[in-house]
Design a protein around this motif. Sequence first.
Motif, PDB file in Angstrom:
ATOM      1  N   SER A 189       1.064  -1.728  -0.047  1.00 29.35           N
ATOM      2  CA  SER A 189       0.132   0.004  -0.029  1.00 29.35           C
ATOM      3  C   SER A 189       1.060   1.299  -0.066  1.00 29.35           C
ATOM      4  N   TYR A 226       0.025   4.068  -2.733  1.00 29.59           N
ATOM      5  CA  TYR A 226      -0.615   5.143  -2.698  1.00 29.59           C
ATOM      6  C   TYR A 226       0.265   6.250  -1.814  1.00 29.59           C
ATOM      7  N   LYS A 246      -7.300   0.817   1.266  1.00 33.77           N
ATOM      8  CA  LYS A 246      -7.039   2.140   0.703  1.00 33.77           C
ATOM      9  C   LYS A 246      -8.282   2.891   1.302  1.00 33.77           C
TER      10      LYS A 246
END
Length: 117
Positions: free
Chosen positions: A15, A19, A61
């Motif tokens: 992640s 991100y 997310k």
Amino acid sequence: MENSTMTTSQLIADSYVSYHSQVYLYILHKVNCQKEAEDLSQDVFLRLMEYKQMLRPDTVKFFIYTISRNLVNDYLRRYYKRQEISSYMYDHAETCTNDTESRIISDDLAALEQRKL
């Protein structure tokens, strides 16, 4: 149990890779300060580690963006509160005077008045 920990740690690492740049740009847009945006974007992923038990690939997310939004709101709230306090203190602060200098000037004025009279 150990395999579960490895998968959540790997999920957080993946992640971060996926991100981090998006989170950084979002925070930079909101706070308009590069160093603060870097710090806050790191804090997002540190906070994400606190939710290891609840993380799943389909929800990570949403956790990241919720944490980002909350951190930005907290930062802005503290920033504006600090600005408000600084402004209040500046507006209400007494001007700094030198008491010794003021006393000498008033004594000189009193002496001049006495001579004049």
